[in-house]
Design a protein around this motif. Structure first.
Motif, PDB file in Angstrom:
ATOM      1  N   PRO A 131      67.715  31.785  44.867  1.00 31.22           N
ATOM      2  CA  PRO A 131      66.598  32.492  45.515  1.00 31.22           C
ATOM      3  C   PRO A 131      67.026  33.491  46.581  1.00 31.22           C
ATOM      4  O   PRO A 131      66.332  34.479  46.811  1.00 31.22           O
ATOM      5  CB  PRO A 131      65.774  31.352  46.124  1.00 31.22           C
ATOM      6  CG  PRO A 131      66.089  30.169  45.292  1.00 31.22           C
ATOM      7  CD  PRO A 131      67.522  30.331  44.883  1.00 31.22           C
ATOM      8  N   ASP A 132      68.151  33.261  47.266  1.00 32.36           N
ATOM      9  CA  ASP A 132      68.611  34.217  48.268  1.00 32.36           C
ATOM     10  C   ASP A 132      69.584  35.248  47.695  1.00 32.36           C
ATOM     11  O   ASP A 132      70.020  36.145  48.431  1.00 32.36           O
ATOM     12  CB  ASP A 132      69.267  33.481  49.438  1.00 32.36           C
ATOM     13  CG  ASP A 132      70.436  32.604  48.994  1.00 32.36           C
ATOM     14  OD1 ASP A 132      70.726  32.590  47.783  1.00 32.36           O
ATOM     15  OD2 ASP A 132      71.018  31.934  49.858  1.00 32.36           O
ATOM     16  N   PRO A 142      66.942  38.576  43.355  1.00 40.65           N
ATOM     17  CA  PRO A 142      65.686  38.528  44.139  1.00 40.65           C
ATOM     18  C   PRO A 142      65.558  39.686  45.114  1.00 40.65           C
ATOM     19  O   PRO A 142      64.448  40.047  45.505  1.00 40.65           O
ATOM     20  CB  PRO A 142      65.790  37.184  44.872  1.00 40.65           C
ATOM     21  CG  PRO A 142      66.708  36.364  44.054  1.00 40.65           C
ATOM     22  CD  PRO A 142      67.698  37.319  43.458  1.00 40.65           C
ATOM     23  N   THR A 143      66.679  40.263  45.532  1.00 36.08           N
ATOM     24  CA  THR A 143      66.607  41.395  46.457  1.00 36.08           C
ATOM     25  C   THR A 143      66.263  42.698  45.756  1.00 36.08           C
ATOM     26  O   THR A 143      65.894  43.668  46.416  1.00 36.08           O
ATOM     27  CB  THR A 143      67.955  41.566  47.162  1.00 36.08           C
ATOM     28  OG1 THR A 143      68.947  41.865  46.182  1.00 36.08           O
ATOM     29  CG2 THR A 143      68.355  40.290  47.881  1.00 36.08           C
ATOM     30  N   LEU A 179      66.734  40.808  53.194  1.00 36.18           N
ATOM     31  CA  LEU A 179      66.946  40.500  54.605  1.00 36.18           C
ATOM     32  C   LEU A 179      67.267  39.024  54.806  1.00 36.18           C
ATOM     33  O   LEU A 179      68.172  38.661  55.570  1.00 36.18           O
ATOM     34  CB  LEU A 179      65.688  40.892  55.394  1.00 36.18           C
ATOM     35  CG  LEU A 179      65.761  40.849  56.922  1.00 36.18           C
ATOM     36  CD1 LEU A 179      66.722  41.906  57.426  1.00 36.18           C
ATOM     37  CD2 LEU A 179      64.381  41.064  57.510  1.00 36.18           C
ATOM     38  N   GLN A 180      66.549  38.169  54.102  1.00 34.73           N
ATOM     39  CA  GLN A 180      66.787  36.731  54.222  1.00 34.73           C
ATOM     40  C   GLN A 180      68.197  36.380  53.727  1.00 34.73           C
ATOM     41  O   GLN A 180      68.892  35.556  54.329  1.00 34.73           O
ATOM     42  CB  GLN A 180      65.748  35.958  53.414  1.00 34.73           C
ATOM     43  CG  GLN A 180      65.931  34.445  53.466  1.00 34.73           C
ATOM     44  CD  GLN A 180      65.049  33.728  52.467  1.00 34.73           C
ATOM     45  OE1 GLN A 180      64.300  34.364  51.737  1.00 34.73           O
ATOM     46  NE2 GLN A 180      65.150  32.417  52.436  1.00 34.73           N
ATOM     47  N   LYS A 181      68.633  37.003  52.634  1.00 34.02           N
ATOM     48  CA  LYS A 181      69.980  36.738  52.113  1.00 34.02           C
ATOM     49  C   LYS A 181      71.043  37.112  53.136  1.00 34.02           C
ATOM     50  O   LYS A 181      71.998  36.352  53.383  1.00 34.02           O
ATOM     51  CB  LYS A 181      70.184  37.534  50.823  1.00 34.02           C
ATOM     52  CG  LYS A 181      71.610  37.504  50.308  1.00 34.02           C
ATOM     53  CD  LYS A 181      71.831  38.534  49.225  1.00 34.02           C
ATOM     54  CE  LYS A 181      73.299  38.622  48.849  1.00 34.02           C
ATOM     55  NZ  LYS A 181      73.547  39.675  47.844  1.00 34.02           N
ATOM     56  N   SER A 182      70.895  38.285  53.791  1.00 37.44           N
ATOM     57  CA  SER A 182      71.898  38.734  54.743  1.00 37.44           C
ATOM     58  C   SER A 182      71.950  37.831  55.968  1.00 37.44           C
ATOM     59  O   SER A 182      73.029  37.483  56.454  1.00 37.44           O
ATOM     60  CB  SER A 182      71.596  40.176  55.164  1.00 37.44           C
ATOM     61  OG  SER A 182      71.534  41.023  54.039  1.00 37.44           O
ATOM     62  N   ILE A 183      70.776  37.430  56.461  1.00 42.23           N
ATOM     63  CA  ILE A 183      70.756  36.562  57.638  1.00 42.23           C
ATOM     64  C   ILE A 183      71.283  35.180  57.287  1.00 42.23           C
ATOM     65  O   ILE A 183      71.977  34.533  58.085  1.00 42.23           O
ATOM     66  CB  ILE A 183      69.322  36.495  58.217  1.00 42.23           C
ATOM     67  CG1 ILE A 183      68.886  37.892  58.706  1.00 42.23           C
ATOM     68  CG2 ILE A 183      69.231  35.492  59.348  1.00 42.23           C
ATOM     69  CD1 ILE A 183      67.462  37.949  59.210  1.00 42.23           C
TER      70      ILE A 183
END
Length: 925
Positions: free
Chosen positions: A381-382, A710-711, A846-850
């Protein structure tokens, strides 16, 4: 340029055939994977595939001494001159024949190519631009059979060539007076490798039967004399000497050889004598030697054998250092890095690449792809991980950043047919032909659930609902769908109604509705809440092969056997559109096909579908080398990607190759590998063990599975070549937004000097240049970020979010960008909720990077916390064990504790950067 996806990386395939090379610094391995080249960075734990490809599988790779250039030659004799710095092709060349090996001279001025029974020396390309990069200098004749290997002396004066006629030939790179050529015998099998000793003409030769001959030369390299020119060359040289005699009296011309050599130079020709002969197979069992490498400075010889064993010897005494086994498959290539610490081994039978540190006896790199073709894939998901399943029954998890596999699950006993992640991203669910559905935990790397059916069934697909509580799998033989509970592992329901094998399952992301596609020309929608009943049955015109929901669940796409993609409204069971994809597949003609490619395309279809992250497009692939992106609403083809141009695969060419046609039929009908065992001709049945019935076949190109990240920034495809990653390369594209003549970099910097940060930021986003965007964003003081965020228009909020997400991956200003993200989401949160469908890819990016930074920082903090606790415990233990010693002062005690803590912190951080589980790519440095 929304669909400017370009080839980014190749995962799942680490080695196919050809020779391995280390870079000059010894920190990276260059490995040929099919018709591409992959560079494995062992220091930074990353792999990168160069964006270039040859027409056939790569046969050999030659690396220049400075590591800037590489010559890549494929099986057809086509060569590419590649710049490894800018990763671009500089020159194309055709050697007009199959090339076995290529090697640069140590000074980088020449390179030798062995082709057939000859060796050709070319002038190496220089740093200046040249019309013809490859200029033939000399052609050397001598061997009576095919040449096999090349090695140069340290001073580039001579080179040796091994041959299948059991002889080794030493040639002079210049016209030496006392060495034109020298032939060495003494072997009873084909020569595998030959190596010169350091700063000497002494030679080692190794043959396929495991024999090593040590040859001593009576002449040092300095004793080679240039041959004096004769005829018109001598007259021209004498005329030049007469002209330059008065101007440059001290200028010497001995580089061309003297007409009257001195007394010290009037010696005989160069002679070789054999000092010793050693054998690797002392027990008497036949084990053919297949690859060898030698490091001259530390006198280390590494030899690989057909049984998977490799030996380390010290020469010239032939002392055995190690004898280890990699596997039971043939070792194709061996190489040693410049420092002599690491040894790279390649096994083509398993597709395995190993880097072994022989002094510490540990793996630096251990990677292996799927033995058979990949069948399915899924993104986490990320977007950080990709899981793949293959026909070999293995489930592998790949890191998208490093490109390495860090865990392999081998619990399945038959081919894996489907893989998927749960919404948490820490559980993988797989289906297999062995009759089981398994759930794997990525925290502890174990199989914690195994779902089975009452009667043994072969499962063809698997799906998990959005809550992660319901697991469903479709059977290929009983035509039923099985539903299990993830928590208890119990079978909840068996859904029956289909009259053909289940080909695809997909849960609605927003509702508990399951869509199942079958070969009975129907797609059924099952309600998971209301008594497991069928809500709708969608009638199709042909067998259904794949089904998928749009990310918002409002649309359903189905691929059928007649090459069509139909779109349905699942609420009203109404077809909303269709796409005819037969002409876009454009399949090739197999070598043994009796029909043309145009007629064979009638039986081809799309077998896998995937919606883009925004739901506006659909990605389709199948029994072809093309992957198509269609616009759903307009029902038109947006772009078509060619997965491979490798002619070593079948069904690549549209027309028959007339060169392979004879009056007796197609040459492809002749099995070239019949009667051969591991490339060695078998003279009589029963002489050597091996499967005499084995036949050679070319794998067919096809795309088995597709998935968008997902991104939305990249998508992956499993094919015959491996796991291909295509991504948006925005850094090389000029893609402005609402640009006019008043927006220039100068005006952006002028607005920054006037402290008008909002206007400068808006102009920078309209120009859309990354460096300028970074400069404008980082010029904003932290106390004014909230003011700038509140004044941003809604159109630019999306762009700022995307830029922040991409900056997290490369920037070190973590706190600054986190502050930007927090203020932006707090101030524009309500407006963003209204456009959640459009913004979902950017938010997931954004969630993947964080999340990546969170994992890295939490890992480091955990190590530091544990090491501080260990240091405190050790200091207390010292105080208990030594009560008789005088107490130290407070300053001394604090200094001791701090020094222990710092020492252990460094050690802990080094261990924390180590390997994962399974056959991961951990670096033991």
């Amino acid at each position: 340029m929304k669909f400017a996806y370009r080839f980014s990386n190749l995962l799942g395939t680490v080695y196919r055939c050809g020779n391995l090379n280390f870079t000059c610094d010894g920190n990276s391995v260059i490995s040929p994977v099919g018709n591409r080249i992959t560079v494995f960075d062992l220091k930074n734990n990353k792999s990168n595939t160069l964006p270039l490809a040859t027409r056939y599988n790569i046969k050999c790779v030659g690396l220049s001494p400075d590591g800037r250039l590489a010559i890549i030659v494929d099986e057809g004799g086509d060569a590419l001159l590649v710049s490894l710095g800018c990763r671009a092709v500089l020159h194309h060349f055709h050697f007009k024949g199959s090339v076995h090996s290529v090697s640069f001279s140590p000074d980088g001025r020449k390179f030798v190519v062995t082709k057939g029974n000859i060796a050709q020396m070319y002038h190496a390309p220089g740093r200046k631009r040249e019309f013809n990069a490859f200029v033939l200098d000399k052609t050397y004749f001598g061997p009576y059979d095919e040449t096999t290997c090349i090695d140069w002396t340290d001073d580039s004066r001579c080179f040796a060539v091994g041959s299948k006629d059991m002889s080794t030939w030493v040639f002079g790179a210049e016209r030496w007076d006392n060495l034109i050529y020298y032939a060495l015998g003494g072997h009873k099998d084909a020569i595998v490798a030959c190596f010169f000793e350091c700063s000497s003409l002494d030679l080692y030769t190794l043959s396929q039967d495991g024999a090593l001959c040590v040859w001593q030369c009576d002449t040092p390299p300095e004793g080679l004399r240039l041959k004096a020119p004769t005829g018109w060359k001598a007259d021209l040289l004498q005329r030049e000497e007469d002209e330059d005699e008065g101007d440059e009296g001290e200028r010497e011309t001995t580089i061309r050889g003297k007409a009257t050599p001195a007394a010290g130079e009037q010696q005989g020709k160069v002679k070789y004598s054999r000092l010793a002969k050693y054998f690797f197979n002392k027990e008497g069992d036949f084990n053919s030697l297949t690859a060898a490498a030698y490091h001259r400075k530390i006198h280390l010889l590494v030899t690989g054998f057909a049984s998977g064993i490799f030996h380390l010897h010290e020469l010239p005494e032939f002392n055995l250092i190690h004898s280890l086994s990699v596997s039971d498959q043939r070792i194709e290539s061996v190489t040693i890095n410049s420092s002599g610490d690491w040894i790279a081994l390649g096994c083509s039978g398993l597709g395995q690449l190993l880097v072994w540190e022989w002094q510490s006896e540990s793996y630096v790199l251990k990677q292996q792809g799927h033995f058979n073709s990949m069948v399915s894939l899924a993104y986490s998901p990320d977007g950080q991980y990709i899981v793949t399943g293959g026909d070999d029954g293995k489930v592998k998890v790949w890191n998208t950043l490093s490109g390495f596999c860090f865990i392999t699950f081998t619990e399945h006993s038959s081919g894996v047919t489907g893989v998927t992640f749960t919404t948490t991203g820490y559980v993988i669910v797989t289906s297999s032909m062995d009759g089981t559905v398994r759930a794997f935990d990525l925290h502890r790397y174990r199989n914690f659930r195994t779902f089975t059916s009452p009667r043994p069934s072969q499962f063809s697909c698997v799906a998990v609902d959005s809550s992660g509580e319901i697991v469903s799998a479709g059977a290929q033989d009983s035509f039923e769908i099985f539903i299990w509970s993830m928590q208890t592992g119990r079978l909840l329901e068996v859904l029956s109604g289909h009259e053909g094998p289940i080909s695809g399952l997909c849960f609605n992301p927003m509702k508990s509705v399951l869509a199942s596609a079958s070969w009975d020309r129907t797609v059924r929608l099952w309600d998971m809440v209301d008594s497991w009943r069928t809500t709708e049955t969608l009638a199709l015109t042909s067998d259904a092969l794949a089904v998928t929901f749009r990310p918002d669940g409002a649309e359903l796409a189905v691929a059928t056997l007649n090459s069509q993609i139909t779109f349905w409204d699942p609420e009203n069971a109404v077809q909303t559109g269709s796409i005819e994809g037969r002409h876009d597949l454009k399949t090739g003609r197999k070598e043994l096909d009796k029909v043309t490619a145009k007629h064979s395309a009638k039986g081809k279809a799309f077998t896998t579908l995937c919606y883009s992250a925004d739901g506006q497009s659909v990605l389709a692939g199948g029994m072809s080398k093309f992957v198509c992106i269609y616009h759903v609403r307009e029902q038109i083809l947006r772009k078509k990607f060619e997965i491979s141009c490798n002619l070593s695969l079948d069904a690549m060419e549209e027309f028959l190759n007339r060169r392979k046609m004879t009056e007796f039929g197609n040459l492809a009908l002749i099995d070239q590998d019949a009667g051969e065992e591991n490339g060695v001709a078998v003279p009589l049945p029963g002489v050597r063990k091996g499967d005499m019935s084995s036949r050679h076949f070319k794998p067919e190109i096809r795309v088995t599975s597709l998935h968008f990240s997902p991104t939305g920034r990249c998508w992956a495809a499993t094919s015959t070549e491996g796991l291909l990653i295509y991504s948006l390369d925005a850094q090389l594209l000029f893609d402005p937004f609402e640009l006019d003549t008043s927006v220039t970099p100068g005006r952006v910097r002028a607005a920054l000097r006037q402290r008008d940060f909002t206007r400068a930021l808006l102009m920078a986003f309209r120009l859309n240049e990354r460096k300028l965007l970074q400069e404008a964003l980082e010029s904003v003081p932290p106390d004014e970020i909230e003011v700038v965020c509140s004044s941003l228009p809604d159109v630019y909020v999306d762009k700022v979010l995307e830029f922040l997400a991409s900056s997290f991956e490369v920037s070190r200003h973590l706190e600054f960008y986190l502050l930007w993200t927090q203020k932006l989401l707090m101030l524009h949160g309500q407006k963003l909720k209204a456009r959640v469908g459009k913004l979902l890819p950017a938010v997931q990016f954004l969630q993947k990077s964080i999340q990546q930074h969170l994992d890295a920082v939490s890992k480091l903090c955990d190590w530091n916390r544990y090491n501080v606790q260990y240091a405190l415990a050790m200091s207390k233990q010292r105080g208990v064990k030594r009560p008789s010693e005088p107490p130290q002062s407070e300053e001394e005690e604090e200094g001791d504790d701090d020094s222990d803590s710092l020492h252990l912190l460094g050690a802990g951080h080094g261990v924390g950067d180590g390997a994962g589980a399974g056959d991961g790519a951990g670096l033991l440095l």
